[in-house]
Design a protein around this motif. Structure first.
Motif, PDB file in Angstrom:
ATOM      1  N   ILE A  84       0.868  -1.186   0.000  1.00 52.63           N
ATOM      2  CA  ILE A  84       0.000   0.000   0.000  1.00 52.63           C
ATOM      3  C   ILE A  84       0.902   1.232   0.000  1.00 52.63           C
ATOM      4  O   ILE A  84       1.248   1.786   1.039  1.00 52.63           O
ATOM      5  N   SER A  85       1.310   1.621  -1.183  1.00 52.49           N
ATOM      6  CA  SER A  85       2.286   2.708  -1.305  1.00 52.49           C
ATOM      7  C   SER A  85       1.650   4.068  -1.581  1.00 52.49           C
ATOM      8  O   SER A  85       2.284   5.104  -1.396  1.00 52.49           O
ATOM      9  N   GLY A  86       0.408   4.053  -2.040  1.00 56.72           N
ATOM     10  CA  GLY A  86      -0.241   5.307  -2.403  1.00 56.72           C
ATOM     11  C   GLY A  86      -1.235   5.781  -1.366  1.00 56.72           C
ATOM     12  O   GLY A  86      -1.290   5.268  -0.239  1.00 56.72           O
ATOM     13  N   PRO A  87      -2.064   6.758  -1.724  1.00 56.86           N
ATOM     14  CA  PRO A  87      -3.067   7.293  -0.787  1.00 56.86           C
ATOM     15  C   PRO A  87      -4.099   6.244  -0.389  1.00 56.86           C
ATOM     16  O   PRO A  87      -4.310   5.250  -1.092  1.00 56.86           O
ATOM     17  N   ILE A  88      -4.743   6.486   0.745  1.00 52.77           N
ATOM     18  CA  ILE A  88      -5.764   5.590   1.284  1.00 52.77           C
ATOM     19  C   ILE A  88      -7.072   6.363   1.405  1.00 52.77           C
ATOM     20  O   ILE A  88      -7.090   7.509   1.864  1.00 52.77           O
ATOM     21  N   LYS A 136      -1.429   4.782  12.247  1.00 54.50           N
ATOM     22  CA  LYS A 136      -0.315   4.085  12.876  1.00 54.50           C
ATOM     23  C   LYS A 136       0.334   3.088  11.924  1.00 54.50           C
ATOM     24  O   LYS A 136       1.556   2.914  11.917  1.00 54.50           O
ATOM     25  N   LEU A 137      -0.498   2.422  11.118  1.00 46.50           N
ATOM     26  CA  LEU A 137       0.035   1.456  10.158  1.00 46.50           C
ATOM     27  C   LEU A 137       0.746   2.130   8.988  1.00 46.50           C
ATOM     28  O   LEU A 137       1.740   1.621   8.472  1.00 46.50           O
ATOM     29  N   TYR A 138       0.203   3.284   8.595  1.00 44.44           N
ATOM     30  CA  TYR A 138       0.716   3.960   7.403  1.00 44.44           C
ATOM     31  C   TYR A 138       1.047   5.417   7.744  1.00 44.44           C
ATOM     32  O   TYR A 138       0.329   6.340   7.336  1.00 44.44           O
ATOM     33  N   PRO A 139       2.128   5.629   8.492  1.00 38.94           N
ATOM     34  CA  PRO A 139       2.448   6.986   8.961  1.00 38.94           C
ATOM     35  C   PRO A 139       2.774   7.968   7.841  1.00 38.94           C
ATOM     36  O   PRO A 139       2.630   9.183   8.030  1.00 38.94           O
ATOM     37  N   LYS A 198      -5.410   7.929  -7.516  1.00 41.10           N
ATOM     38  CA  LYS A 198      -4.670   6.657  -7.563  1.00 41.10           C
ATOM     39  C   LYS A 198      -4.566   6.026  -6.167  1.00 41.10           C
ATOM     40  O   LYS A 198      -3.478   5.712  -5.669  1.00 41.10           O
ATOM     41  N   PHE A 199      -5.725   5.814  -5.555  1.00 37.93           N
ATOM     42  CA  PHE A 199      -5.748   5.224  -4.223  1.00 37.93           C
ATOM     43  C   PHE A 199      -5.246   3.785  -4.239  1.00 37.93           C
ATOM     44  O   PHE A 199      -5.589   2.998  -5.126  1.00 37.93           O
ATOM     45  N   SER A 200      -4.447   3.443  -3.240  1.00 35.99           N
ATOM     46  CA  SER A 200      -3.942   2.075  -3.094  1.00 35.99           C
ATOM     47  C   SER A 200      -4.897   1.191  -2.303  1.00 35.99           C
ATOM     48  O   SER A 200      -4.907  -0.026  -2.463  1.00 35.99           O
ATOM     49  N   MET A 201      -5.694   1.828  -1.435  1.00 42.88           N
ATOM     50  CA  MET A 201      -6.585   1.057  -0.569  1.00 42.88           C
ATOM     51  C   MET A 201      -7.796   1.902  -0.203  1.00 42.88           C
ATOM     52  O   MET A 201      -7.699   3.122  -0.071  1.00 42.88           O
ATOM     53  N   ALA A 202      -8.926   1.234  -0.076  1.00 46.95           N
ATOM     54  CA  ALA A 202     -10.141   1.893   0.398  1.00 46.95           C
ATOM     55  C   ALA A 202     -10.714   1.101   1.562  1.00 46.95           C
ATOM     56  O   ALA A 202     -10.735  -0.136   1.530  1.00 46.95           O
TER      57      ALA A 202
END
Length: 359
Positions: free
Chosen positions: A15-19, A42-45, A95-99
């Motif tokens: 998950i390198s991009g925006p969420i 916390k997971l993706y600071p 270009k979201f990596s996760m939703a």
């Protein structure tokens, strides 16, 4: 009951991009997602986190100072009335990596799919399981905070043991009342629009009279425009008792309302959005709990600054009458319990006790 659909845990490095986090439609539910938002942070600071929010909530979450988030207006519900396809086209540009779908509708899953988001987390309900990369089974007995946090924790290999309570950012406001030597008590009892949650006028008058007798407070009435008629009657009754009373009903934006609730020494509220605001602001709150939109055990704020006044001994066959069996004395007794430990009450009572920081 099996709670989770077995799926390989999400690898954080993938998950390198925006969420994107899709918020629920109601403000109380949206506030409760903040515990899960904190787990994402916390997971993706270093990742950008965007909240997709109804137009009326955007300003509130946009001023956040706790979670380092950005907000996108859900224009399906604004003046533009975008279709799910048009909104998906706009979201695709990020270009979201996760939703993470905190709302359980099919349309949200379709939106994420059309936006080209490969990793989509949500509960497998309303026929949307095929559109989710990481579906979970919903346990309807779980508290709402836990429901939202499970979406993050279980899809990431159960890496957390606990979560924190939601926190709202607020700004200091000038007092809405003329006498600042008194304690400020906010009152939100709803209107007919709240159905069975609305606290009846006759008992509301008794609450006001008891508060006046015990505290001589500044009373501040809050609510939306549809509740102005009911609150006007309460305002007139308070004036008949020579109380200092301010009626803010229908006169505040959502952010203004949050700022005023943060300034209250106490809020007395039905089970609704203002109660959740008070919980997230650490404002002492007595929640009047009759028949709610969800069982109280699923929505009760997990913070000691909120205590409930309930109709626990009611024998009513009709749930809509439960709120009528909540005694005004019960409400004021619980108010006193909170005020006795409130720093602002201690200040105005001129007692020399330790003064913890409300923040």
């Amino acid at each position: 009951m099996v709670n989770a659909i077995k799926k390989e845990a999400i690898k954080k490095e993938a998950i390198s991009g925006p969420i994107l986090a899709v918020l629920p439609k109601f403000i109380g539910d949206a506030i409760n997602t903040l515990s899960a938002i904190e787990l994402i942070r916390k997971l993706y600071p270093d990742n950008e986190i965007y909240l997709l929010a109804r137009p009326y909530m955007v300003e509130l979450f946009a001023r956040d100072k706790f979670y380092n988030i950005k907000v996108i207006t859900d224009e399906r519900f604004g003046e533009a009335k975008l279709s799910v396809f048009s909104l998906a086209k706009k979201l695709k540009q990020h270009k979201f990596s996760m939703a993470v779908l905190f709302r359980g509708s099919l349309s949200e899953a379709l939106l994420a799919k059309l936006a080209g988001i490969k990793t989509v987390i949500g509960y497998a309900q309303n026929g949307r399981k095929p559109l989710l990369s990481h579906p979970l089974n919903l346990n309807v007995n779980h508290h709402y905070l836990l429901r939202y946090c499970r979406l993050i924790n279980e899809t990431h290999g159960n890496c957390f043991e606990q979560f924190d309570t939601p926190k709202l950012t607020y700004q200091q406001v000038e007092s809405a009342v003329s006498d600042n030597d008194k304690i400020n008590i906010g009152l939100y009892l709803g209107g007919k629009n709240k159905g069975a949650r609305h606290y009846p006028f006759k008992q509301a008058k008794q609450v006001i009279a008891l508060l006046n007798e015990k505290y001589l407070p500044n009373l501040i009435l809050i609510g939306d425009r549809s509740e102005q008629a009911e609150n006007q009657k309460l305002f007139e009754y308070a004036n008949s008792l020579n109380m200092t009373c301010t009626d803010l009903t229908g006169k505040t934006s959502l952010t203004d309302l949050v700022d005023h609730i943060a300034a209250f020494d106490l809020l007395i509220s039905i089970d609704s959005g203002p109660m959740h605001m008070a919980a997230a602001l650490q404002t002492p709150c007595v929640a009047i709990v009759g028949q709610g939109t969800s069982p109280w055990s699923l929505v009760v704020p997990k913070t000691p600054n909120v205590i409930a006044a309930t109709a626990e001994h009611s024998l009513q066959l009709n749930d809509s009458f439960l709120v009528q069996d909540i005694n005004p004395e019960n409400i004021v007794q619980r108010s006193n319990a909170l005020l006795q430990t409130s720093i602002t009450f201690i200040d105005k009572a001129e007692l020399t006790l330790p003064q913890p920081n409300k923040q």
